[in-house]
Design a protein around this motif. Structure first.
Motif, PDB file in Angstrom:
ATOM      1  N   VAL A   6       1.683  12.128 -32.986  1.00 29.52           N
ATOM      2  CA  VAL A   6       2.799  12.914 -33.522  1.00 29.52           C
ATOM      3  C   VAL A   6       3.890  13.081 -32.471  1.00 29.52           C
ATOM      4  O   VAL A   6       5.083  12.891 -32.745  1.00 29.52           O
ATOM      5  N   ASP A   7       3.485  13.393 -31.258  1.00 32.09           N
ATOM      6  CA  ASP A   7       4.455  13.702 -30.207  1.00 32.09           C
ATOM      7  C   ASP A   7       5.265  12.490 -29.765  1.00 32.09           C
ATOM      8  O   ASP A   7       6.401  12.634 -29.287  1.00 32.09           O
ATOM      9  N   ASP A   8       4.718  11.295 -29.906  1.00 33.23           N
ATOM     10  CA  ASP A   8       5.357  10.113 -29.341  1.00 33.23           C
ATOM     11  C   ASP A   8       6.339   9.417 -30.288  1.00 33.23           C
ATOM     12  O   ASP A   8       6.930   8.395 -29.913  1.00 33.23           O
ATOM     13  N   ILE A   9       6.506   9.944 -31.475  1.00 30.44           N
ATOM     14  CA  ILE A   9       7.422   9.298 -32.421  1.00 30.44           C
ATOM     15  C   ILE A   9       8.857   9.348 -31.913  1.00 30.44           C
ATOM     16  O   ILE A   9       9.568   8.329 -31.902  1.00 30.44           O
ATOM     17  N   ASP A  10       9.296  10.531 -31.482  1.00 28.93           N
ATOM     18  CA  ASP A  10      10.671  10.662 -30.989  1.00 28.93           C
ATOM     19  C   ASP A  10      10.901   9.817 -29.740  1.00 28.93           C
ATOM     20  O   ASP A  10      11.979   9.208 -29.576  1.00 28.93           O
ATOM     21  N   GLU A  11       9.904   9.772 -28.851  1.00 24.09           N
ATOM     22  CA  GLU A  11      10.067   8.979 -27.639  1.00 24.09           C
ATOM     23  C   GLU A  11      10.145   7.488 -27.958  1.00 24.09           C
ATOM     24  O   GLU A  11      10.840   6.734 -27.267  1.00 24.09           O
ATOM     25  N   PHE A 260      -0.871   7.586 -38.723  1.00 28.21           N
ATOM     26  CA  PHE A 260       0.583   7.691 -38.607  1.00 28.21           C
ATOM     27  C   PHE A 260       1.239   6.312 -38.473  1.00 28.21           C
ATOM     28  O   PHE A 260       2.382   6.127 -38.906  1.00 28.21           O
ATOM     29  N   SER A 261       0.540   5.359 -37.886  1.00 26.44           N
ATOM     30  CA  SER A 261       1.120   4.012 -37.797  1.00 26.44           C
ATOM     31  C   SER A 261       1.239   3.380 -39.175  1.00 26.44           C
ATOM     32  O   SER A 261       2.204   2.656 -39.448  1.00 26.44           O
ATOM     33  N   VAL A 262       0.261   3.665 -40.059  1.00 25.13           N
ATOM     34  CA  VAL A 262       0.351   3.160 -41.426  1.00 25.13           C
ATOM     35  C   VAL A 262       1.531   3.801 -42.152  1.00 25.13           C
ATOM     36  O   VAL A 262       2.318   3.123 -42.829  1.00 25.13           O
ATOM     37  N   VAL A 263       1.669   5.112 -41.998  1.00 27.17           N
ATOM     38  CA  VAL A 263       2.780   5.822 -42.643  1.00 27.17           C
ATOM     39  C   VAL A 263       4.121   5.316 -42.111  1.00 27.17           C
ATOM     40  O   VAL A 263       5.051   5.027 -42.876  1.00 27.17           O
ATOM     41  N   LEU A 264       4.222   5.192 -40.785  1.00 25.88           N
ATOM     42  CA  LEU A 264       5.464   4.699 -40.196  1.00 25.88           C
ATOM     43  C   LEU A 264       5.724   3.248 -40.586  1.00 25.88           C
ATOM     44  O   LEU A 264       6.875   2.853 -40.798  1.00 25.88           O
ATOM     45  N   GLY A 265       4.662   2.456 -40.680  1.00 25.56           N
ATOM     46  CA  GLY A 265       4.824   1.072 -41.086  1.00 25.56           C
ATOM     47  C   GLY A 265       5.383   0.951 -42.493  1.00 25.56           C
ATOM     48  O   GLY A 265       6.243   0.101 -42.763  1.00 25.56           O
ATOM     49  N   ILE A 266       4.897   1.809 -43.391  1.00 25.62           N
ATOM     50  CA  ILE A 266       5.425   1.813 -44.760  1.00 25.62           C
ATOM     51  C   ILE A 266       6.902   2.213 -44.756  1.00 25.62           C
ATOM     52  O   ILE A 266       7.736   1.588 -45.422  1.00 25.62           O
ATOM     53  N   GLY A 267       7.219   3.244 -43.987  1.00 19.83           N
ATOM     54  CA  GLY A 267       8.617   3.675 -43.899  1.00 19.83           C
ATOM     55  C   GLY A 267       9.516   2.605 -43.317  1.00 19.83           C
ATOM     56  O   GLY A 267      10.626   2.358 -43.811  1.00 19.83           O
ATOM     57  N   VAL A 268       9.038   1.941 -42.271  1.00 19.12           N
ATOM     58  CA  VAL A 268       9.813   0.864 -41.648  1.00 19.12           C
ATOM     59  C   VAL A 268      10.020  -0.289 -42.629  1.00 19.12           C
ATOM     60  O   VAL A 268      11.109  -0.886 -42.697  1.00 19.12           O
ATOM     61  N   THR A 334      10.344  -3.275 -32.643  1.00 19.31           N
ATOM     62  CA  THR A 334      10.396  -2.700 -31.293  1.00 19.31           C
ATOM     63  C   THR A 334       9.938  -1.251 -31.310  1.00 19.31           C
ATOM     64  O   THR A 334       9.159  -0.815 -30.449  1.00 19.31           O
ATOM     65  N   PHE A 335      10.394  -0.496 -32.293  1.00 19.57           N
ATOM     66  CA  PHE A 335       9.981   0.906 -32.421  1.00 19.57           C
ATOM     67  C   PHE A 335       8.474   1.029 -32.602  1.00 19.57           C
ATOM     68  O   PHE A 335       7.813   1.827 -31.918  1.00 19.57           O
ATOM     69  N   LEU A 342       3.159   3.883 -26.154  1.00 15.68           N
ATOM     70  CA  LEU A 342       3.283   5.265 -25.700  1.00 15.68           C
ATOM     71  C   LEU A 342       2.031   6.069 -26.038  1.00 15.68           C
ATOM     72  O   LEU A 342       1.533   6.853 -25.219  1.00 15.68           O
ATOM     73  N   VAL A 343       1.493   5.867 -27.245  1.00 14.05           N
ATOM     74  CA  VAL A 343       0.274   6.563 -27.635  1.00 14.05           C
ATOM     75  C   VAL A 343      -0.891   6.136 -26.744  1.00 14.05           C
ATOM     76  O   VAL A 343      -1.680   6.971 -26.278  1.00 14.05           O
ATOM     77  N   LEU A 344      -1.016   4.841 -26.482  1.00 10.34           N
ATOM     78  CA  LEU A 344      -2.104   4.349 -25.637  1.00 10.34           C
ATOM     79  C   LEU A 344      -2.044   4.981 -24.252  1.00 10.34           C
ATOM     80  O   LEU A 344      -3.072   5.430 -23.707  1.00 10.34           O
ATOM     81  N   GLY A 345      -0.858   5.028 -23.650  1.00 12.19           N
ATOM     82  CA  GLY A 345      -0.725   5.602 -22.315  1.00 12.19           C
ATOM     83  C   GLY A 345      -1.000   7.088 -22.282  1.00 12.19           C
ATOM     84  O   GLY A 345      -1.539   7.600 -21.293  1.00 12.19           O
ATOM     85  N   ASP A 346      -0.652   7.809 -23.345  1.00 11.46           N
ATOM     86  CA  ASP A 346      -0.922   9.238 -23.386  1.00 11.46           C
ATOM     87  C   ASP A 346      -2.408   9.524 -23.606  1.00 11.46           C
ATOM     88  O   ASP A 346      -2.934  10.528 -23.123  1.00 11.46           O
ATOM     89  N   ILE A 347      -3.079   8.660 -24.335  1.00  8.30           N
ATOM     90  CA  ILE A 347      -4.517   8.851 -24.545  1.00  8.30           C
ATOM     91  C   ILE A 347      -5.283   8.559 -23.254  1.00  8.30           C
ATOM     92  O   ILE A 347      -6.203   9.294 -22.885  1.00  8.30           O
TER      93      ILE A 347
END
Length: 367
Positions: A6-11, A260-268, A334-335, A342-347
């Motif tokens: 959730v936190d990494d979407i804006d970044e 969230f990647s599935v949701v964002l993928g659908i939106g994209v 790219t997004f 970003l998610v991988l690095g934060d985990i």
């Protein structure tokens, strides 16, 4: 518990803006080329059964059709023919139908082999381009030829992994479909309704499960393992070993990412489709005007010339739209890729493939 997904979407949005803007046409064209290959491609075609040429001149039943020569008297009543070509032992020329069958078979085999070679080459280039795309995001510089040469070995490993994974998936799908035949008692022509419905339901659930597992393995390889191979110098197997340990340590974080990647993928996908349709309409206006002018102008010479001129303009329109569509996909892909890294690095800090990009983003946020 904080969910990094959730936190990494804006970044991820900020990282995309920083990488692709201000707009530079050459940079976007390079990204469009890379995205074209990693997006994959497919084509369909068909080859008619040239073996049917053996029926030319007949009705397919073995009897002559109207207008054909046929014997109306026994052979004994026919006069002797002095031509030595009809004497016993004389060579008999091959039938045209057999020659047509042989040529047709050769053409089909050559077409299949050619298609397979092109498909395998395209798949290999797509695997190498995965590393070129990710390397560009990590270094924030696009050098297509340089990255292709650097990662041709890694691309071969990824190509082999995808090939084996696809074979395993296909084998399991065939096995699941064969289970319907076995459960139905080996007779699909007249199975009982309850048995057939039950077996089809089991197969459908199995196929859905296989598709999900295949998608997760292939997707995690692209968005997690490939960046680790570039940043850490890991091999594909070593990368998956590292990722497996992280998955076992933080399953909730990765499940949140999947959702969230599935949701964002659908939106994209929706955004990309709408943008492509709008672009297609805008680009169609000048090409339509030019096509009409060229078509009508050349039709004064001949109708064939007018049609050919219009067809050439239409093909140019399709080529331009192919480039435009991939330029639209470039920031969207790219997004999504920045989001995953970003998610991988934060985990797991030890697996972070873009530490420099992350520090730059967060230093700007703190200012």
């Amino acid at each position: 518990m904080t969910l990094h997904a959730v936190d990494d979407i804006d970044e991820a949005i900020d990282a995309t803006k920083s990488f692709l803007f201000p707009f530079e046409l050459r940079q976007w064209l390079r990204m469009a080329l890379v995205v074209f290959f990693i997006g994959g491609g497919s084509g369909t075609g068909g080859v008619q059964n040239v073996g049917q040429l053996s029926n030319v001149g007949g009705d397919g039943t073995g009897s002559p059709s109207a207008g054909e020569f046929s014997l109306t008297a026994p052979l004994e009543s026919l006069p002797a023919v002095p031509n030595p070509a009809f004497q016993v032992g004389a060579p008999v020329p091959a039938e045209p139908s057999s020659l047509a069958n042989e040529i047709g078979s050769a053409v089909v085999i050559a077409a299949v082999v050619g298609f397979l070679v092109v498909a395998l080459l395209f798949a290999y280039l797509g695997a190498v381009m995965e590393f070129s795309f990710t390397q560009s995001l990590i270094s924030q510089e696009i050098h297509v030829r340089q990255y292709l040469g650097r990662h041709k070995g890694n691309g071969l490993w990824l190509f082999g992994f995808r090939f084996v994974l696809g074979l395993v998936f296909l084998t399991l799908v065939v096995a699941a479909l064969a289970a319907v035949f076995v459960v139905a008692g080996g007779n699909l022509q007249n199975p009982s309704a309850s048995v057939l419905i039950g077996s089809l339901g089991i197969v459908a659930v199995s196929l859905i499960g296989l598709v999900v597992v295949y998608g997760l393995i292939n997707g995690f390889t692209n968005v997690f393992v490939v960046p680790m191979m570039i940043q850490r110098g890991d091999g594909l197997v070593a990368g998956w070993r590292q990722l497996g340990g992280s998955l076992r340590a933080e399953p909730k974080q990765y499940l949140a990412y999947v959702f969230f990647s599935v949701v964002l993928g659908i939106g994209v996908s929706i955004v990309g489709t709408i943008a492509a349709l709008v672009a297609a309409l805008i680009v169609a206006i000048p090409f339509g005007i030019v096509g009409l002018i060229v078509g009508f102008g050349l039709s004064t010479v001949s109708q064939t010339a007018g049609f050919a001129g219009g067809a050439i303009v239409f093909l140019l329109y399709l080529l331009v739209m192919l480039v435009v569509a991939n330029m639209i996909k470039a920031p969207l892909q790219t997004f999504l890729r920045y989001y995953a890294m970003l998610v991988l690095g934060d985990i797991d800090d030890a697996l972070d493939p873009i530490p420099e990009v992350r520090r730059e983003l967060r230093s700007e946020e703190s200012v």
